[in-house]
Design a protein around this motif. Structure first.
Motif, short mmCIF file in Angstrom:
data_model
loop_
_atom_site.label_atom_id
_atom_site.label_comp_id
_atom_site.label_asym_id
_atom_site.label_seq_id
_atom_site.Cartn_x
_atom_site.Cartn_y
_atom_site.Cartn_z
N ALA A 72 0.83 -1.20 0.00
CA ALA A 72 0.00 0.00 0.00
C ALA A 72 0.87 1.25 0.00
CB ALA A 72 -0.91 0.00 1.23
N GLU A 73 0.23 2.36 -0.29
CA GLU A 73 0.90 3.66 -0.31
C GLU A 73 0.47 4.44 0.93
OE1 GLU A 73 2.99 6.84 -2.49
OE2 GLU A 73 2.56 4.85 -3.27
N LEU A 74 1.46 4.99 1.66
CA LEU A 74 1.14 5.86 2.79
C LEU A 74 0.71 7.20 2.22
CD1 LEU A 74 1.15 6.43 5.88
CD2 LEU A 74 3.49 7.24 5.58
N VAL A 75 -0.53 7.60 2.51
CA VAL A 75 -1.07 8.84 1.98
C VAL A 75 -0.82 9.99 2.95
CG1 VAL A 75 -3.19 10.02 1.26
CG2 VAL A 75 -2.85 7.61 0.70
N GLN A 76 -0.96 9.70 4.25
CA GLN A 76 -0.87 10.77 5.24
C GLN A 76 -0.49 10.21 6.60
OE1 GLN A 76 -4.66 12.61 6.20
NE2 GLN A 76 -3.70 14.62 6.16
N MET A 77 0.28 11.02 7.35
CA MET A 77 0.61 10.67 8.73
C MET A 77 0.39 11.94 9.57
SD MET A 77 4.13 9.12 10.46
CE MET A 77 4.80 8.83 8.87
N ILE A 78 -0.65 11.92 10.39
CA ILE A 78 -0.95 13.06 11.27
C ILE A 78 -1.08 12.52 12.68
CG2 ILE A 78 -2.66 14.78 11.93
CD1 ILE A 78 -3.28 15.28 9.12
N GLY A 79 -0.27 13.03 13.58
CA GLY A 79 -0.33 12.58 14.97
C GLY A 79 -0.14 11.08 15.05
N HIS A 80 -1.10 10.40 15.61
CA HIS A 80 -1.02 8.94 15.77
C HIS A 80 -1.81 8.21 14.69
CE1 HIS A 80 1.14 8.97 19.57
NE2 HIS A 80 0.43 10.04 19.87
N ASN A 81 -2.31 8.93 13.68
CA ASN A 81 -3.10 8.32 12.62
C ASN A 81 -2.31 8.23 11.32
OD1 ASN A 81 -5.37 8.03 14.24
ND2 ASN A 81 -6.15 10.05 13.70
N LEU A 82 -2.42 7.08 10.68
CA LEU A 82 -1.79 6.83 9.38
C LEU A 82 -2.90 6.50 8.39
CD1 LEU A 82 0.91 4.30 10.66
CD2 LEU A 82 1.16 6.76 10.46
N LEU A 83 -2.77 6.97 7.17
CA LEU A 83 -3.77 6.69 6.15
C LEU A 83 -3.09 5.97 4.99
CD1 LEU A 83 -6.77 7.21 5.41
CD2 LEU A 83 -6.00 9.27 4.23
N PHE A 84 -3.61 4.79 4.65
CA PHE A 84 -3.04 3.97 3.58
C PHE A 84 -4.04 3.79 2.45
CE2 PHE A 84 -0.59 2.65 7.27
CZ PHE A 84 0.70 2.62 6.76
N TYR A 85 -3.51 3.69 1.22
CA TYR A 85 -4.35 3.45 0.05
C TYR A 85 -3.72 2.35 -0.81
CZ TYR A 85 -6.35 3.92 -4.59
OH TYR A 85 -6.95 3.65 -5.78
N ARG A 86 -4.57 1.47 -1.28
CA ARG A 86 -4.16 0.47 -2.27
C ARG A 86 -5.40 0.12 -3.09
NH1 ARG A 86 -2.61 -5.19 -0.10
NH2 ARG A 86 -4.83 -5.50 -0.37
N PRO A 87 -5.34 0.23 -4.41
CA PRO A 87 -6.52 -0.12 -5.22
C PRO A 87 -6.85 -1.60 -5.09
CG PRO A 87 -4.63 0.37 -6.63
CD PRO A 87 -4.21 0.66 -5.22
N ALA A 88 -8.13 -1.91 -5.04
CA ALA A 88 -8.59 -3.29 -4.94
C ALA A 88 -8.62 -3.93 -6.33
CB ALA A 88 -9.98 -3.32 -4.31
N GLN A 89 -8.94 -5.21 -6.40
CA GLN A 89 -9.06 -5.90 -7.69
C GLN A 89 -10.11 -5.21 -8.55
OE1 GLN A 89 -7.13 -8.32 -8.72
NE2 GLN A 89 -6.05 -8.61 -6.79
N LYS A 90 -11.24 -4.81 -7.91
CA LYS A 90 -12.29 -4.04 -8.58
C LYS A 90 -12.35 -2.69 -7.87
CE LYS A 90 -15.00 -8.11 -9.72
NZ LYS A 90 -16.26 -8.82 -9.54
N PRO A 91 -11.57 -1.71 -8.35
CA PRO A 91 -11.48 -0.42 -7.65
C PRO A 91 -12.83 0.28 -7.47
CG PRO A 91 -9.82 -0.57 -9.38
CD PRO A 91 -10.74 -1.74 -9.54
#
Length: 97
Positions: A72-91
């Motif tokens: 996955a790709e790390l999209v954002q890191m704010i404080g103690h929260n991380l946001l990840f994105y990865r396209p699914a088989q059927k986006p």
């Protein structure tokens, strides 16, 4: 997969509405946590992860290990929260060009 700045901004906007789905505590990044995030990414594509205060690992190390372990790709890191994105088989999420 490398996201552009415009795509990351779009995903951050979507991510602000996302609930925290995966939490990392005292045990840190384990194979179980990676598997849980992997399955959640396949179902939702955009996942918010919270690093609890009792976790002994550095957030940057956690983010790197989770991204490598799930592809996955790390999209954002704010404080103690991380946001990840990865396209699914059927986006489901249509990224802007």
């Amino acid at each position: 997969m490398v996201l552009t700045g415009k795509q990351k901004r779009y995903l951050r906007g979507l991510g602000s509405l996302e609930p925290v789905t995966v939490q990392i505590g005292k045990g840190g990044v384990t194979p179980t946590v990676i598997q849980q995030l992997d399955e959640t990414l396949e179902a939702r594509e955009l996942v918010k992860v919270r690093v609890l205060k009792n976790c002994l690992e550095e957030k940057e190390d956690i983010a790197r290990r989770l991204a490598e372990g799930t592809g996955a790709e790390l999209v954002q890191m704010i404080g103690h929260n991380l946001l990840f994105y990865r396209p699914a088989q059927k986006p489901q999420i249509q990224l802007p060009g």
